[in-house]
Design a protein around this motif. Structure first.
Motif, PDB file in Angstrom:
ATOM      1  N   PRO A   1      -1.440  -1.253 -10.229  1.00  0.00           N
ATOM      2  CA  PRO A   1      -2.293  -1.673  -9.116  1.00  0.00           C
ATOM      3  C   PRO A   1      -2.262  -3.193  -8.960  1.00  0.00           C
ATOM      4  O   PRO A   1      -2.102  -3.910  -9.945  1.00  0.00           O
ATOM      5  N   ARG A   2      -2.374  -3.654  -7.733  1.00  0.00           N
ATOM      6  CA  ARG A   2      -2.411  -5.095  -7.448  1.00  0.00           C
ATOM      7  C   ARG A   2      -3.856  -5.530  -7.296  1.00  0.00           C
ATOM      8  O   ARG A   2      -4.684  -4.772  -6.787  1.00  0.00           O
ATOM      9  N   SER A   3      -4.153  -6.755  -7.686  1.00  0.00           N
ATOM     10  CA  SER A   3      -5.521  -7.265  -7.608  1.00  0.00           C
ATOM     11  C   SER A   3      -6.013  -7.342  -6.160  1.00  0.00           C
ATOM     12  O   SER A   3      -7.198  -7.193  -5.898  1.00  0.00           O
ATOM     13  N   ARG A   4      -5.121  -7.557  -5.215  1.00  0.00           N
ATOM     14  CA  ARG A   4      -5.524  -7.644  -3.801  1.00  0.00           C
ATOM     15  C   ARG A   4      -5.339  -6.322  -3.057  1.00  0.00           C
ATOM     16  O   ARG A   4      -5.260  -6.274  -1.839  1.00  0.00           O
ATOM     17  N   GLY A   5      -5.249  -5.250  -3.803  1.00  0.00           N
ATOM     18  CA  GLY A   5      -5.107  -3.928  -3.210  1.00  0.00           C
ATOM     19  C   GLY A   5      -3.660  -3.475  -3.173  1.00  0.00           C
ATOM     20  O   GLY A   5      -2.743  -4.290  -3.182  1.00  0.00           O
ATOM     21  N   GLY A   6      -3.470  -2.196  -3.163  1.00  0.00           N
ATOM     22  CA  GLY A   6      -2.124  -1.651  -3.153  1.00  0.00           C
ATOM     23  C   GLY A   6      -1.533  -1.557  -4.550  1.00  0.00           C
ATOM     24  O   GLY A   6      -2.250  -1.595  -5.554  1.00  0.00           O
ATOM     25  N   TYR A   7      -0.204  -1.463  -4.598  1.00  0.00           N
ATOM     26  CA  TYR A   7       0.504  -1.231  -5.854  1.00  0.00           C
ATOM     27  C   TYR A   7       1.741  -2.110  -5.943  1.00  0.00           C
ATOM     28  O   TYR A   7       2.205  -2.654  -4.950  1.00  0.00           O
ATOM     29  N   ARG A   8       2.276  -2.166  -7.167  1.00  0.00           N
ATOM     30  CA  ARG A   8       3.440  -3.020  -7.418  1.00  0.00           C
ATOM     31  C   ARG A   8       4.352  -2.352  -8.447  1.00  0.00           C
ATOM     32  O   ARG A   8       3.894  -1.878  -9.479  1.00  0.00           O
TER      33      ARG A   8
ATOM     34  N   SER B 182       0.634   5.214   1.097  1.00  0.00           N
ATOM     35  CA  SER B 182      -0.206   6.039   1.966  1.00  0.00           C
ATOM     36  C   SER B 182      -0.825   7.219   1.229  1.00  0.00           C
ATOM     37  O   SER B 182      -1.820   7.772   1.676  1.00  0.00           O
TER      38      SER B 182
ATOM     39  N   LYS C 173       0.837  -1.197   0.000  1.00  0.00           N
ATOM     40  CA  LYS C 173       0.000   0.000   0.000  1.00  0.00           C
ATOM     41  C   LYS C 173       0.875   1.250   0.000  1.00  0.00           C
ATOM     42  O   LYS C 173       1.946   1.273   0.605  1.00  0.00           O
TER      43      LYS C 173
END
Length: 157
Positions: free
Chosen positions: A116-123, A81, A79
């Motif tokens: 974006p990541r599928s489970r939330g957050g970023y990559r 912030s 994630k």
């Protein structure tokens, strides 16, 4: 339980990473502003380019791979912030076998290159860990070092 550092301080160098990156921005002619409270961006960088003032919010995510760890892609996954279309996600990489004064690699990633990541957050995985060394992944080499930092002031950032 005994700690490896004074007063239970972590073995990572997060604060050093932020200040190192801020210094690199300063060396490249940027003015760096630190927030009173870190509630999103580690700092804001500004620079006058072609008669306009560029403003780049910056988040620094230091990476500290472990010696004899698993080889594979290396970067940030989690994630953030705060996000902004003009932000810079800076990933300084510290080699596990050296406790030198600087990271071995630094990637300056535009938010457009952060997925974006599928489970939330970023990559963002611009490097790989191979043979106990941090190496730039070929398709991301233009984000590293002086070339990567110079790109931060580009019109198409």
């Amino acid at each position: 339980m005994a700690s490896d550092s004074p007063q239970g301080a972590p073995q990572t160098r997060d604060y050093f990473a932020e200040l190192y990156v801020a210094g690199m921005f300063g060396d490249a002619g940027w003015t760096v502003y630190f927030p009173k409270r870190d509630v999103g961006f580690d700092f804001i960088a500004t620079k006058a380019v072609n008669g306009q003032v560029l403003l780049r919010p910056v988040q620094v995510k230091g990476k500290y791979p472990v010696k004899d760890g698993n080889d594979g892609n290396l970067g940030f996954a989690g994630k953030l912030s705060a996000v902004h279309p003009d932000m810079v996600l800076v990933i300084p990489y510290f080699d596990p076998h050296e406790r030198g004064v600087a990271p071995s690699q630094v990637a300056y990633m535009p938010f457009s290159a952060v997925r974006p990541r599928s489970r939330g957050g970023y990559r963002a995985m611009p490097a790989k860990f191979q043979g106990n060394r941090v190496l730039q992944r070929q398709q991301f080499q233009h984000f590293f070092g002086e070339k990567g930092l110079a790109a931060v002031e580009g019109e198409n950032w």
